[in-house]
Design a protein around this motif. Structure first.
Motif, PDB file in Angstrom:
ATOM      1  N   GLU A 193       0.828  -1.201   0.000  1.00 29.72           N
ATOM      2  CA  GLU A 193       0.000   0.000   0.000  1.00 29.72           C
ATOM      3  C   GLU A 193       0.869   1.260   0.000  1.00 29.72           C
ATOM      4  O   GLU A 193       0.536   2.265  -0.645  1.00 29.72           O
ATOM      5  CB  GLU A 193      -0.925  -0.013   1.213  1.00 29.72           C
ATOM      6  N   GLY A 194       1.983   1.198   0.705  1.00 30.81           N
ATOM      7  CA  GLY A 194       2.899   2.338   0.688  1.00 30.81           C
ATOM      8  C   GLY A 194       3.512   2.555  -0.679  1.00 30.81           C
ATOM      9  O   GLY A 194       3.684   3.692  -1.127  1.00 30.81           O
ATOM     10  N   ALA A 195       3.862   1.447  -1.361  1.00 31.61           N
ATOM     11  CA  ALA A 195       4.423   1.565  -2.703  1.00 31.61           C
ATOM     12  C   ALA A 195       3.412   2.165  -3.668  1.00 31.61           C
ATOM     13  O   ALA A 195       3.762   2.980  -4.532  1.00 31.61           O
ATOM     14  CB  ALA A 195       4.870   0.183  -3.195  1.00 31.61           C
ATOM     15  N   LEU A 196       2.148   1.794  -3.523  1.00 27.94           N
ATOM     16  CA  LEU A 196       1.109   2.397  -4.364  1.00 27.94           C
ATOM     17  C   LEU A 196       0.940   3.879  -4.052  1.00 27.94           C
ATOM     18  O   LEU A 196       0.719   4.696  -4.953  1.00 27.94           O
ATOM     19  CB  LEU A 196      -0.214   1.660  -4.147  1.00 27.94           C
ATOM     20  N   ALA A 197       1.072   4.224  -2.758  1.00 29.23           N
ATOM     21  CA  ALA A 197       0.873   5.617  -2.359  1.00 29.23           C
ATOM     22  C   ALA A 197       1.956   6.533  -2.910  1.00 29.23           C
ATOM     23  O   ALA A 197       1.676   7.707  -3.237  1.00 29.23           O
ATOM     24  CB  ALA A 197       0.828   5.714  -0.837  1.00 29.23           C
ATOM     25  N   ILE A 198       3.182   6.036  -3.036  1.00 28.42           N
ATOM     26  CA  ILE A 198       4.257   6.890  -3.539  1.00 28.42           C
ATOM     27  C   ILE A 198       4.336   6.876  -5.068  1.00 28.42           C
ATOM     28  O   ILE A 198       5.220   7.505  -5.645  1.00 28.42           O
ATOM     29  CB  ILE A 198       5.616   6.479  -2.951  1.00 28.42           C
ATOM     30  N   GLY A 199       3.436   6.159  -5.712  1.00 29.10           N
ATOM     31  CA  GLY A 199       3.326   6.229  -7.164  1.00 29.10           C
ATOM     32  C   GLY A 199       4.165   5.251  -7.955  1.00 29.10           C
ATOM     33  O   GLY A 199       4.425   5.486  -9.141  1.00 29.10           O
ATOM     34  N   LEU A 200       4.594   4.119  -7.343  1.00 24.78           N
ATOM     35  CA  LEU A 200       5.322   3.114  -8.123  1.00 24.78           C
ATOM     36  C   LEU A 200       4.400   2.495  -9.167  1.00 24.78           C
ATOM     37  O   LEU A 200       3.199   2.333  -8.950  1.00 24.78           O
ATOM     38  CB  LEU A 200       5.859   2.015  -7.211  1.00 24.78           C
ATOM     39  N   ILE A 205       5.870  -2.782  -8.784  1.00 26.77           N
ATOM     40  CA  ILE A 205       5.304  -3.415  -7.585  1.00 26.77           C
ATOM     41  C   ILE A 205       5.325  -4.934  -7.739  1.00 26.77           C
ATOM     42  O   ILE A 205       5.687  -5.665  -6.816  1.00 26.77           O
ATOM     43  CB  ILE A 205       3.876  -2.898  -7.340  1.00 26.77           C
ATOM     44  N   ILE A 206       4.954  -5.414  -8.917  1.00 28.44           N
ATOM     45  CA  ILE A 206       4.954  -6.856  -9.148  1.00 28.44           C
ATOM     46  C   ILE A 206       6.372  -7.404  -9.081  1.00 28.44           C
ATOM     47  O   ILE A 206       6.625  -8.454  -8.473  1.00 28.44           O
ATOM     48  CB  ILE A 206       4.302  -7.175 -10.505  1.00 28.44           C
ATOM     49  N   ALA A 207       7.328  -6.698  -9.704  1.00 28.12           N
ATOM     50  CA  ALA A 207       8.706  -7.185  -9.756  1.00 28.12           C
ATOM     51  C   ALA A 207       9.404  -7.100  -8.401  1.00 28.12           C
ATOM     52  O   ALA A 207      10.177  -7.996  -8.037  1.00 28.12           O
ATOM     53  CB  ALA A 207       9.498  -6.396 -10.795  1.00 28.12           C
ATOM     54  N   ARG A 208       9.134  -6.028  -7.629  1.00 28.53           N
ATOM     55  CA  ARG A 208       9.870  -5.814  -6.382  1.00 28.53           C
ATOM     56  C   ARG A 208       9.209  -6.458  -5.168  1.00 28.53           C
ATOM     57  O   ARG A 208       9.904  -6.863  -4.226  1.00 28.53           O
ATOM     58  CB  ARG A 208      10.017  -4.309  -6.118  1.00 28.53           C
ATOM     59  N   ILE A 210       5.699  -8.382  -5.263  1.00 32.11           N
ATOM     60  CA  ILE A 210       4.828  -9.543  -5.429  1.00 32.11           C
ATOM     61  C   ILE A 210       5.648 -10.807  -5.676  1.00 32.11           C
ATOM     62  O   ILE A 210       5.579 -11.771  -4.915  1.00 32.11           O
ATOM     63  CB  ILE A 210       3.815  -9.321  -6.570  1.00 32.11           C
ATOM     64  N   LEU A 211       6.427 -10.811  -6.759  1.00 33.46           N
ATOM     65  CA  LEU A 211       7.131 -12.030  -7.157  1.00 33.46           C
ATOM     66  C   LEU A 211       8.097 -12.546  -6.092  1.00 33.46           C
ATOM     67  O   LEU A 211       8.100 -13.750  -5.801  1.00 33.46           O
ATOM     68  CB  LEU A 211       7.861 -11.799  -8.485  1.00 33.46           C
ATOM     69  N   PRO A 212       8.938 -11.689  -5.481  1.00 38.93           N
ATOM     70  CA  PRO A 212       9.854 -12.237  -4.458  1.00 38.93           C
ATOM     71  C   PRO A 212       9.132 -12.896  -3.287  1.00 38.93           C
ATOM     72  O   PRO A 212       9.662 -13.836  -2.687  1.00 38.93           O
ATOM     73  CB  PRO A 212      10.647 -11.002  -4.002  1.00 38.93           C
ATOM     74  N   ASN A 213       7.934 -12.427  -2.959  1.00 40.30           N
ATOM     75  CA  ASN A 213       7.232 -12.959  -1.805  1.00 40.30           C
ATOM     76  C   ASN A 213       6.394 -14.196  -2.111  1.00 40.30           C
ATOM     77  O   ASN A 213       5.970 -14.896  -1.180  1.00 40.30           O
ATOM     78  CB  ASN A 213       6.325 -11.876  -1.199  1.00 40.30           C
ATOM     79  N   ILE A 214       6.138 -14.469  -3.389  1.00 38.34           N
ATOM     80  CA  ILE A 214       5.376 -15.678  -3.713  1.00 38.34           C
ATOM     81  C   ILE A 214       6.273 -16.810  -4.192  1.00 38.34           C
ATOM     82  O   ILE A 214       5.786 -17.916  -4.448  1.00 38.34           O
ATOM     83  CB  ILE A 214       4.287 -15.386  -4.777  1.00 38.34           C
TER      84      ILE A 214
END
Length: 298
Positions: A193-200, A205-208, A210-214
């Motif tokens: 949510e923070g990454a979305l708030a700062i405009g990434l 977001i998916i590369a940094r 989502i993917l590393p955590n799944i």
């Protein structure tokens, strides 16, 4: 009068690193303490090494025949005996293991390449994208895995390549569902949510995040699915839809052995034992990875 409190009380980065070992170190440490996982990894490593070294091992070729030694029991010249036309069973076991392991790894790779992007897209984008992907996934899951693989292999034609494609496509729904669920879980975290708030961007977001955590749950599922894919390949070869003669495969060896169960039981014993051990190894390794990668168990 008390001494003033100094501000330099926080531990340094080096001290924190020494107290908290890296994630890789924790995972390896838990694996080392799991005898079942080590046993599974050893079994898998043994069969992989045998399959890789097959071309250089001092054994006869898998198609070399000796008509003077037809259906001979295990002896000094042929440790696992010979088959119905005098071929060395040990050689065919090793080369057949190469086909089975390759089928398992390639099939799961196909499933990952197709399933993970679709699952991430469904979990991240939601809406009609999620609905369309989920409905197709549910339709594929309605058919049993092995039945779907047999139907696709029969449609594509009998060969090891087509069998791997059929098994891989049949396993795609498993990874779509897992990737979708894990993506939706990661999206609820505060750092996303923070990454979305700062405009990434969505791609970042998916590369940094989502993917590393799944990756950990996907790795565990891939290890377990390799075992299922090996059984599926053996089943397809047993039915004549996988590896084609004279190339060896554990499934096709079992198909031939069923005609000689009373005269030459070793023809069925060794391929069956090979399938059992490899599947056991991957299952033990997968269970160990699941325990080691569980963030709740530190």
């Amino acid at each position: 009068m008390t001494n003033p409190v100094t501000l330099d009380t926080a531990p340094s980065r080096q001290e924190v690193t020494e107290v908290l070992p890296p994630r890789q170190g924790r995972v390896w440490g838990k694996l080392k303490r799991n005898p079942a996982a080590l046993l599974g990894g050893g079994i898998v490593a043994f069969f992989c090494i045998m399959a890789i070294l097959a071309p250089v091992l001092p054994i006869p070729g898998p198609a070399v025949t000796d008509f003077a030694a037809v259906r001979k029991p295990p002896n000094a010249a042929h440790w696992f005996g010979t088959d119905e036309i005098g071929r060395d069973v040990l050689s065919r076991m090793i080369w057949g293991g190469q086909a089975s392991l390759m089928a398992g790894v390639v099939s799961v790779t196909i499933a990952l390449v197709i399933g993970v992007p679709l699952g991430v897209a469904a979990g991240y984008m939601r809406g009609w994208t999620d609905a369309a992907i989920s409905r197709v996934t549910e339709a594929l899951l309605a058919a049993p895995f092995l039945i779907l693989a047999i139907a696709m292999a029969a449609f594509l034609g009998p060969s090891l390549t087509n069998a791997m494609i059929a098994i891989g496509i049949s396993a795609v729904p498993i990874f779509i569902r897992l990737a979708r669920a894990q993506t939706m879980q990661v999206l609820t975290e505060d750092y996303v949510e923070g990454a979305l708030a700062i405009g990434l961007t969505h791609r970042d977001i998916i590369a940094r995040y989502i993917l590393p955590n799944i990756v950990p749950p996907l790795l565990v599922q891939a290890t377990l699915t390799i075992a299922t894919a090996i059984i599926a390949e053996a089943s397809l070869s047993f039915l004549g839809l996988g590896q084609q003669p004279p190339a060896p495969s554990w499934g096709s060896m079992l198909n031939t052995a069923k005609q000689f169960l009373e005269q030459a039981p070793w023809l069925a014993l060794y391929p069956g034992l090979g399938i059992f051990l490899v599947v056991l190894g991957f299952n033990l390794l997968g269970d160990g990875l699941r325990d080691a990668l569980d963030p709740r168990d530190n």
